[in-house]
Design a protein around this motif. Sequence first.
Motif, PDB file in Angstrom:
ATOM      1  N   LEU A  43      28.631 -53.913  13.696  1.00  0.00           N
ATOM      2  CA  LEU A  43      28.654 -55.026  14.494  1.00  0.00           C
ATOM      3  C   LEU A  43      27.205 -55.578  14.053  1.00  0.00           C
ATOM      4  O   LEU A  43      27.446 -56.912  13.670  1.00  0.00           O
ATOM      5  CB  LEU A  43      28.829 -55.143  16.427  1.00  0.00           C
ATOM      6  N   LEU A  44      25.791 -55.126  14.242  1.00  0.00           N
ATOM      7  CA  LEU A  44      25.049 -55.796  14.877  1.00  0.00           C
ATOM      8  C   LEU A  44      24.767 -56.038  12.568  1.00  0.00           C
ATOM      9  O   LEU A  44      23.992 -56.933  12.108  1.00  0.00           O
ATOM     10  CB  LEU A  44      23.481 -54.841  14.815  1.00  0.00           C
ATOM     11  N   TYR A  45      24.643 -55.029  12.414  1.00  0.00           N
ATOM     12  CA  TYR A  45      24.393 -54.671  10.382  1.00  0.00           C
ATOM     13  C   TYR A  45      26.167 -55.954   9.496  1.00  0.00           C
ATOM     14  O   TYR A  45      25.035 -56.470   9.181  1.00  0.00           O
ATOM     15  CB  TYR A  45      24.922 -53.065   9.665  1.00  0.00           C
ATOM     16  N   ARG A  46      27.150 -56.069  10.603  1.00  0.00           N
ATOM     17  CA  ARG A  46      27.967 -56.880  10.163  1.00  0.00           C
ATOM     18  C   ARG A  46      27.350 -58.622  10.584  1.00  0.00           C
ATOM     19  O   ARG A  46      27.694 -58.890   9.266  1.00  0.00           O
ATOM     20  CB  ARG A  46      29.501 -56.676  10.592  1.00  0.00           C
ATOM     21  N   PHE A  47      27.146 -58.652  11.020  1.00  0.00           N
ATOM     22  CA  PHE A  47      25.768 -60.432  11.740  1.00  0.00           C
ATOM     23  C   PHE A  47      25.261 -60.704  10.935  1.00  0.00           C
ATOM     24  O   PHE A  47      25.023 -61.916   9.990  1.00  0.00           O
ATOM     25  CB  PHE A  47      25.302 -60.110  13.014  1.00  0.00           C
ATOM     26  N   TYR A  48      24.127 -59.858  10.690  1.00  0.00           N
ATOM     27  CA  TYR A  48      23.031 -59.743   9.548  1.00  0.00           C
ATOM     28  C   TYR A  48      23.921 -60.116   7.857  1.00  0.00           C
ATOM     29  O   TYR A  48      23.414 -60.723   6.842  1.00  0.00           O
ATOM     30  CB  TYR A  48      22.027 -59.064   9.409  1.00  0.00           C
ATOM     31  N   ILE A  49      25.238 -59.241   7.749  1.00  0.00           N
ATOM     32  CA  ILE A  49      25.361 -59.129   6.333  1.00  0.00           C
ATOM     33  C   ILE A  49      26.227 -60.689   6.500  1.00  0.00           C
ATOM     34  O   ILE A  49      26.151 -61.568   4.881  1.00  0.00           O
ATOM     35  CB  ILE A  49      26.665 -58.295   5.912  1.00  0.00           C
ATOM     36  N   GLN A  50      27.181 -61.388   6.857  1.00  0.00           N
ATOM     37  CA  GLN A  50      27.901 -61.727   7.349  1.00  0.00           C
ATOM     38  C   GLN A  50      26.974 -63.910   7.417  1.00  0.00           C
ATOM     39  O   GLN A  50      27.362 -65.418   7.152  1.00  0.00           O
ATOM     40  CB  GLN A  50      28.447 -62.039   8.363  1.00  0.00           C
ATOM     41  N   GLY A  51      25.949 -63.316   8.540  1.00  0.00           N
ATOM     42  CA  GLY A  51      25.134 -65.000   9.049  1.00  0.00           C
ATOM     43  C   GLY A  51      24.963 -65.502   7.814  1.00  0.00           C
ATOM     44  O   GLY A  51      24.216 -65.459   6.793  1.00  0.00           O
ATOM     45  N   LYS A  52      24.804 -66.990   7.529  1.00  0.00           N
ATOM     46  CA  LYS A  52      24.420 -67.988   7.036  1.00  0.00           C
ATOM     47  C   LYS A  52      22.534 -68.112   7.041  1.00  0.00           C
ATOM     48  O   LYS A  52      22.089 -68.372   5.654  1.00  0.00           O
ATOM     49  CB  LYS A  52      24.695 -69.688   7.010  1.00  0.00           C
ATOM     50  N   THR A  53      21.555 -67.626   7.993  1.00  0.00           N
ATOM     51  CA  THR A  53      20.608 -67.915   8.165  1.00  0.00           C
ATOM     52  C   THR A  53      19.780 -66.417   7.897  1.00  0.00           C
ATOM     53  O   THR A  53      18.233 -66.394   8.247  1.00  0.00           O
ATOM     54  CB  THR A  53      19.929 -68.775   9.146  1.00  0.00           C
ATOM     55  N   GLU A  54      20.877 -65.333   8.197  1.00  0.00           N
ATOM     56  CA  GLU A  54      20.271 -64.165   8.216  1.00  0.00           C
ATOM     57  C   GLU A  54      20.233 -63.125   6.611  1.00  0.00           C
ATOM     58  O   GLU A  54      20.522 -63.754   5.847  1.00  0.00           O
ATOM     59  CB  GLU A  54      21.508 -63.359   8.866  1.00  0.00           C
ATOM     60  N   ILE A  55      19.536 -62.369   6.269  1.00  0.00           N
ATOM     61  CA  ILE A  55      19.549 -61.610   5.858  1.00  0.00           C
ATOM     62  C   ILE A  55      19.424 -59.759   5.820  1.00  0.00           C
ATOM     63  O   ILE A  55      19.201 -59.323   7.084  1.00  0.00           O
ATOM     64  CB  ILE A  55      17.486 -61.763   5.223  1.00  0.00           C
ATOM     65  N   ALA A  56      19.796 -59.474   4.935  1.00  0.00           N
ATOM     66  CA  ALA A  56      20.460 -58.443   4.939  1.00  0.00           C
ATOM     67  C   ALA A  56      19.759 -57.365   4.484  1.00  0.00           C
ATOM     68  O   ALA A  56      21.076 -58.139   2.591  1.00  0.00           O
ATOM     69  CB  ALA A  56      21.370 -57.280   5.769  1.00  0.00           C
ATOM     70  N   LEU A  57      19.540 -56.723   3.096  1.00  0.00           N
ATOM     71  CA  LEU A  57      18.908 -55.825   2.207  1.00  0.00           C
ATOM     72  C   LEU A  57      19.128 -54.977   2.077  1.00  0.00           C
ATOM     73  O   LEU A  57      18.752 -54.023   3.288  1.00  0.00           O
ATOM     74  CB  LEU A  57      17.278 -56.224   1.674  1.00  0.00           C
ATOM     75  N   ALA A  58      19.533 -53.719   0.711  1.00  0.00           N
ATOM     76  CA  ALA A  58      19.273 -52.501   1.041  1.00  0.00           C
ATOM     77  C   ALA A  58      18.089 -52.308  -0.637  1.00  0.00           C
ATOM     78  O   ALA A  58      17.912 -52.949  -1.275  1.00  0.00           O
ATOM     79  CB  ALA A  58      20.858 -52.206   0.314  1.00  0.00           C
ATOM     80  N   ALA A  59      17.710 -50.725   0.125  1.00  0.00           N
ATOM     81  CA  ALA A  59      16.413 -50.209  -0.440  1.00  0.00           C
ATOM     82  C   ALA A  59      17.129 -49.455  -1.681  1.00  0.00           C
ATOM     83  O   ALA A  59      17.241 -48.333  -0.883  1.00  0.00           O
ATOM     84  CB  ALA A  59      15.440 -50.320  -0.421  1.00  0.00           C
TER      85      ALA A  59
END
Length: 83
Positions: A43-59
């Motif tokens: 749920l936490l990772y989904r929140f960050y992926i969906q968020g308008k002001t959130e950032i979710a990156l992968a290396a």
Amino acid sequence: MKRSVGLHIRLLRYNDIFEAIVIHQAAFPDFFLTFLGPVFLKLLYRFYIQGKTEIALAAEHDGKIVATLLGTTHPQEIGRAHV
């Protein structure tokens, strides 16, 4: 001469969440959020992926995710967004 690590940074995607959780649990085994379990982390990772002001990156290295980053451009609002 120092060699480049060869990381590729990209947006985290929904199909990356399982891999992100595995990395999270390995990196932070005694962390509070880890104790909340994989369902919460999903749920936490989904929140960050969906968020308008959130950032979710992968290396990625050689096509495999080796690290993730979660953040926000509005930290003063993060507590309210999770409620």
